[in-house]
Motif scaffolding. Structure first.
Motif, short mmCIF file in Angstrom:
data_model
loop_
_atom_site.label_atom_id
_atom_site.label_comp_id
_atom_site.label_asym_id
_atom_site.label_seq_id
_atom_site.Cartn_x
_atom_site.Cartn_y
_atom_site.Cartn_z
N SER A 1 0.81 -1.21 0.00
CA SER A 1 0.00 0.00 0.00
C SER A 1 0.85 1.27 0.00
O SER A 1 0.37 2.33 -0.33
N GLY B 1 -2.96 1.15 -8.23
CA GLY B 1 -4.34 0.68 -8.03
C GLY B 1 -4.92 0.04 -9.28
O GLY B 1 -6.02 0.39 -9.71
N TYR B 2 -4.22 -0.91 -9.88
CA TYR B 2 -4.69 -1.51 -11.14
C TYR B 2 -5.77 -2.55 -10.90
O TYR B 2 -5.68 -3.34 -9.97
N GLN B 3 -6.76 -2.55 -11.78
CA GLN B 3 -7.86 -3.53 -11.71
C GLN B 3 -8.07 -4.13 -13.09
O GLN B 3 -7.53 -3.64 -14.08
N GLY B 4 -8.90 -5.17 -13.15
CA GLY B 4 -9.33 -5.74 -14.43
C GLY B 4 -8.17 -6.25 -15.27
O GLY B 4 -7.25 -6.88 -14.76
N TYR C 1 -5.75 -4.79 -16.54
CA TYR C 1 -4.43 -4.24 -16.18
C TYR C 1 -3.82 -5.02 -15.03
O TYR C 1 -2.62 -5.32 -15.02
N LYS C 2 -4.68 -5.37 -14.07
CA LYS C 2 -4.24 -6.22 -12.95
C LYS C 2 -3.80 -7.58 -13.50
O LYS C 2 -2.76 -8.12 -13.12
N GLN C 3 -4.61 -8.10 -14.43
CA GLN C 3 -4.33 -9.43 -14.99
C GLN C 3 -2.96 -9.45 -15.69
O GLN C 3 -2.18 -10.40 -15.53
N SER D 1 -0.45 -7.65 -15.00
CA SER D 1 0.63 -7.61 -14.00
C SER D 1 0.80 -8.99 -13.35
O SER D 1 1.93 -9.39 -13.04
#
Ligand code: FMN
Length: 226
Positions: A74, A80-83, A85-87, A89
């Motif tokens: 944190s 704060g990547y989601q969706g 973009y998170k995938q 990473s």
């Protein structure tokens, strides 16, 4: 190496030989990178180049701070990547862990890998890129990205590898203590730099990219697309 070859050849290097990088070479690289464009030619980038004892002290300070935050992410800004973009990473981490033979359950190895970024991947030098806080909310951070890429490309000319990394600047108070960068400057990003260790498994990674046809729309063209 032409420009196409250079852009294709660049990749993040996460394992380095110990050989020092001569200051003259680092200066030459920064001189080339400083030719980068910036909004209204504001040239918001400020470079702080660290090596030797100073870099070692920053590594040590980073490790101590990292231990104090006990594995939390944190404290890293802008992550704060989601969706999808998170995938992407996660996909990257899976590929690196495979190359480094780190299993999902192996908490010790995962923690040791995590530390590497804060240790600047043992690179013999790092270029810290800062900007004046008065520029927050302007195009400055975009400009810093442009110059960071230019550094990575220019470094190839000297057989040097690089890794742009936010982990290295996650504890700016550590960097400030050893370099005197004042609070009025935001220490945005680091570029680890050195001669690549050809035997370091993660350096084999060629990270994936989306196909241009999936990320581009074309308008007003007739006939065959170029
Ligand atoms: C703004 C930025 C921050 C990054 N921070 C890190 C980092 O802290 N640790 C790391 O291992 N790689 C970091 N990277 C490298 C990216 O993971 C890498 O560029 C991406 O996976 C594409 O791989 P490539 O550079 O090998 O083409 C960073 C890259 C950028 C542009």
């Amino acid at each position: 190496m032409n420009t196409t070859e250079a852009i294709r050849a660049r990749k993040s290097i996460r394992g380095y030989r110990k050989d020092p990088v001569p200051r003259k070479i680092l200066e030459d690289i920064l001189r080339v990178a400083a030719c980068s464009p910036s909004a209204l030619n504001t040239q918001p980038w400020e470079f702080t180049v660290v090596t030797g004892d100073v870099l070692d002290k920053i590594r040590q300070g980073n490790l101590e701070k990292l231990a104090a935050v006990a594995g939390s992410h944190s404290f890293l800004p802008r992550l704060g990547y989601q969706g999808i973009y998170k995938q992407r990473s996660v996909d990257l981490a899976v590929e690196i862990f495979k190359l480094m033979d780190i299993s999902r359950e192996d908490k010790a190895k995962r923690a040791a890998w995590m530390q590497r970024g804060f240790l600047f991947f043992d690179a013999p030098a790092a270029i810290l890129i800062s900007m004046d806080r008065a520029l927050e909310g302007t195009w400055a951070i975009f400009d810093l990205g442009v110059v960071a890429h230019a550094i990575c490309i220019a470094a190839l000319e000297y057989g040097l590898g690089t890794c742009i990394e936010d982990q290295g600047t996650a504890f700016p108070e550590v960097i400030r203590a050893y370099t005197g960068i004042p609070e009025s400057k935001e220490i945005v990003i680091a570029v680890a730099i050195g001669y690549p260790d050809e035997n370091f498994p993660a350096n084999e990674l060629r990270s994936k990219r989306e196909r241009v046809s999936d990320i581009t729309t074309w308008h007003g063209f007739s006939g065959e697309l170029c």
